[in-house]
Design an enzyme around this catalytic site. Structure first.
Site, mmCIF file in Angstrom:
data_model
loop_
_atom_site.group_PDB
_atom_site.id
_atom_site.type_symbol
_atom_site.label_atom_id
_atom_site.label_comp_id
_atom_site.label_asym_id
_atom_site.label_seq_id
_atom_site.Cartn_x
_atom_site.Cartn_y
_atom_site.Cartn_z
ATOM 1 N N SER A 1 -9.697 6.982 -10.332
ATOM 2 C CA SER A 1 -10.628 5.953 -10.789
ATOM 3 C C SER A 1 -10.782 4.926 -9.674
ATOM 4 O O SER A 1 -10.177 5.044 -8.607
ATOM 5 C CB SER A 1 -10.100 5.280 -12.059
ATOM 6 O OG SER A 1 -8.929 4.528 -11.770
ATOM 7 N N LYS A 2 -11.573 3.903 -9.930
ATOM 8 C CA LYS A 2 -11.862 2.907 -8.893
ATOM 9 C C LYS A 2 -10.624 2.108 -8.492
ATOM 10 O O LYS A 2 -10.612 1.483 -7.441
ATOM 11 C CB LYS A 2 -12.970 1.967 -9.377
ATOM 12 C CG LYS A 2 -14.327 2.651 -9.420
ATOM 13 C CD LYS A 2 -15.428 1.687 -9.800
ATOM 14 C CE LYS A 2 -16.787 2.386 -9.782
ATOM 15 N NZ LYS A 2 -17.882 1.500 -10.161
ATOM 16 N N ARG A 3 -9.583 2.149 -9.326
ATOM 17 C CA ARG A 3 -8.370 1.414 -8.936
ATOM 18 C C ARG A 3 -7.631 2.137 -7.800
ATOM 19 O O ARG A 3 -6.813 1.545 -7.106
ATOM 20 C CB ARG A 3 -7.438 1.232 -10.138
ATOM 21 C CG ARG A 3 -6.750 2.493 -10.604
ATOM 22 C CD ARG A 3 -5.777 2.208 -11.750
ATOM 23 N NE ARG A 3 -5.104 3.408 -12.188
ATOM 24 C CZ ARG A 3 -5.594 4.272 -13.047
ATOM 25 N NH1 ARG A 3 -6.790 4.055 -13.572
ATOM 26 N NH2 ARG A 3 -4.920 5.346 -13.409
ATOM 27 N N HIS A 4 -7.910 3.426 -7.626
ATOM 28 C CA HIS A 4 -7.269 4.196 -6.567
ATOM 29 C C HIS A 4 -8.067 4.141 -5.269
ATOM 30 O O HIS A 4 -7.513 3.985 -4.187
ATOM 31 C CB HIS A 4 -7.127 5.669 -6.976
ATOM 32 C CG HIS A 4 -6.304 5.885 -8.203
ATOM 33 N ND1 HIS A 4 -6.841 6.280 -9.403
ATOM 34 C CD2 HIS A 4 -4.975 5.759 -8.404
ATOM 35 C CE1 HIS A 4 -5.872 6.396 -10.299
ATOM 36 N NE2 HIS A 4 -4.742 6.087 -9.727
#
Length: 469
Positions: free
Chosen positions: A243-246
């Site tokens: 996801s965008k957190r990665h």
């Protein structure tokens, strides 16, 4: 659509246009494309846009354009589910007439209470089929449910996971038509696969639990069996779904950072699959060597360092003209005209492996095209903590060199290093900092040659003045 008599391998990629093309979606499309091409088959695209509130033509255009530009062009014109409602309604009617569906008028409150009771009793919360034998007629309050067999098993022969068995008793009667008459995902999916003559469904493992439900719909409609392959999910370093957190998640994000399409394809194809010791390959190599039966079952971790390394390899494999064409847009963003340097070919060719991305290389080129130098404070502290005598000595030595070329410059620097019993970094890095502001550059003799004698000496003087201040 006219049915084909000879079974030809046909795969499909079926994105929902609720966002830009996701990197995980590129991987799914890639494996579908490659499997089809390996079998001299067709690769199709279907836009699953029945969610009118979240779907947009802008995202649809983004998905289709990016698929084509990365080399995954569909073999037929893509279809839109939003334009096929009449086909789904006919299929639903066919299921009703076959006796494999029934109308249910259970309210949301009734269903909530049913699930609470099941949970309290330690049972799996699922629809219990209470309307199955009531013989209800369609109304504004009813939904159409599939009459799932009450016993027996569904066996999915998965190309990646082998035989996967589902008990029918653990599958409830899923909804085919909502109370407003609109079809649900499962019905649309099954009907479209049949209408598009799809033979092989390759998708993420998060769809594996949908497969037995869709097979029941196929059976109710008398459709032929399909091949299935459920790919391991793309995970972040923490082994959770990417996801965008990665990291960046859309294909455009990676292109904007200066990753080549070929390197992205290379990286994604290696998520869950490998072929000997060969790390670097292109789409044609993948079509030749890929084997879907060799894909692992476990989740595949997306490693940005692997993408960085592969991108550097793909960049180094470009010829000079190709590399310049790819690099030019990134220099334009920095208001730099690639042709404005007097030694442009020598400069650009020397920088091909200086960074992992095109954007990184473009930033390293700023000191070569402008007088703007931002000195790296850490590098200054490391190489000028004692005194400035080395760079002054080198300046005095360089002044005496008339034939300013790479060989003469490297020879002079090596002699100075040996005569003064110094390490290579002690001699070379101060000059690099003077020329570019950092310790990154091509070989030092080449870098000095590219800048020329006058500019090189001027930048060394500028650094000496900077150090005084």
């Amino acid at each position: 659509m006219e049915k084909i008599s000879v079974k030809k391998v046909i795969t499909r990629f079926a994105p929902s246009p609720t966002g830009t093309l996701h990197i995980g979606g590129v991987r799914t499309a890639l494996f579908n494309y490659v499997y089809a091409k390996q079998n001299n088959g067709l690769f199709l695209v279907r836009i699953e846009d029945t969610d009118s509130e979240r779907s947009s033509k802008e995202f649809e255009k983004n998905i289709l354009n990016n698929l084509q530009s990365i080399g995954l062009k569909p073999d037929e014109k893509p279809i839109n589910q939003s334009e096929r409602n009449e086909i789904y309604q006919k299929a639903a009617q066919q299921i009703i007439e076959s006796g494999n569906a029934y109308w249910c008028d259970c309210s949301a409150e009734t269903l909530d209470e049913m699930r609470r009771e099941q949970t309290a009793a330690g049972k799996k919360p699922m629809y219990d089929g209470r309307s199955r034998n009531l013989g209800l007629q369609q109304s504004e309050k009813t939904v159409l449910r599939l009459a799932t067999p009450l016993d027996g098993d569904i066996v999915v022969n998965d190309l990646i996971r082998g035989k996967v068995t589902f008990k029918n008793s653990e599958l409830d009667d899923l909804i085919l038509l909502r109370s407003d008459g609109t079809p649900t995902y499962h019905l649309c999916n099954v009907v479209d696969d049949f209408e598009q003559n799809v033979t092989t469904v390759i998708r993420g493992e998060d769809h594996l639990s949908n497969t037995p439900r869709q097979i029941h719909i196929q059976n109710a409609l008398g459709y032929p069996k399909l091949e299935y392959a459920h790919l391991p999910l793309v995970l972040g370093a923490d082994k959770k779904r990417l996801s965008k957190r990665h990291a960046a998640t859309s294909l455009e994000d990676y292109r904007d950072q200066g990753y080549l399409d070929s390197a992205i394809i290379n990286t994604l194809s290696r998520l869950g699959w490998s072929k000997g010791e060969n790390e670097v390959f292109y789409l044609d190599d993948l079509i030749k060597d890929f084997n879907i039966n060799e894909v692992q079952k476990a989740g595949a971790i997306f490693d940005i360092t692997k993408l960085d390394w592969l991108n550097s390899q793909h960049l180094s494999n470009l010829n000079l003209d190709e590399f310049k064409n790819y690099l030019e847009p990134f220099l334009k963003k920095l208001n730099i005209d690639i042709k404005s340097h007097s030694n442009v070919d020598l400069l650009i060719d020397s920088m091909k492996t200086s960074e992992n991305t095109l954007s990184g290389i473009a930033k390293l080129l700023i000191p070569y095209y402008t007088d703007e130098i931002l000195y790296d404070d850490n590098a200054i502290d490391k190489f000028f903590s004692d005194d400035n005598s080395i760079i002054k000595d080198i300046r005095d030595m360089l002044i005496t060199i008339d034939d300013w070329n790479e060989f003469n410059l490297d020879s002079a620097l090596r002699k100075y290093q040996t005569d003064n019993n110094l390490s290579v970094p002690k001699v070379n890095q101060p000059i690099r900092i003077a020329l570019t502001g950092s310790t990154k550059s091509p070989s030092l003799g080449l870098t000095l040659t590219i800048f020329g004698k006058d500019k090189s000496l001027q930048r060394i003087e500028n650094l000496i003045s900077h150090l005084k201040n």
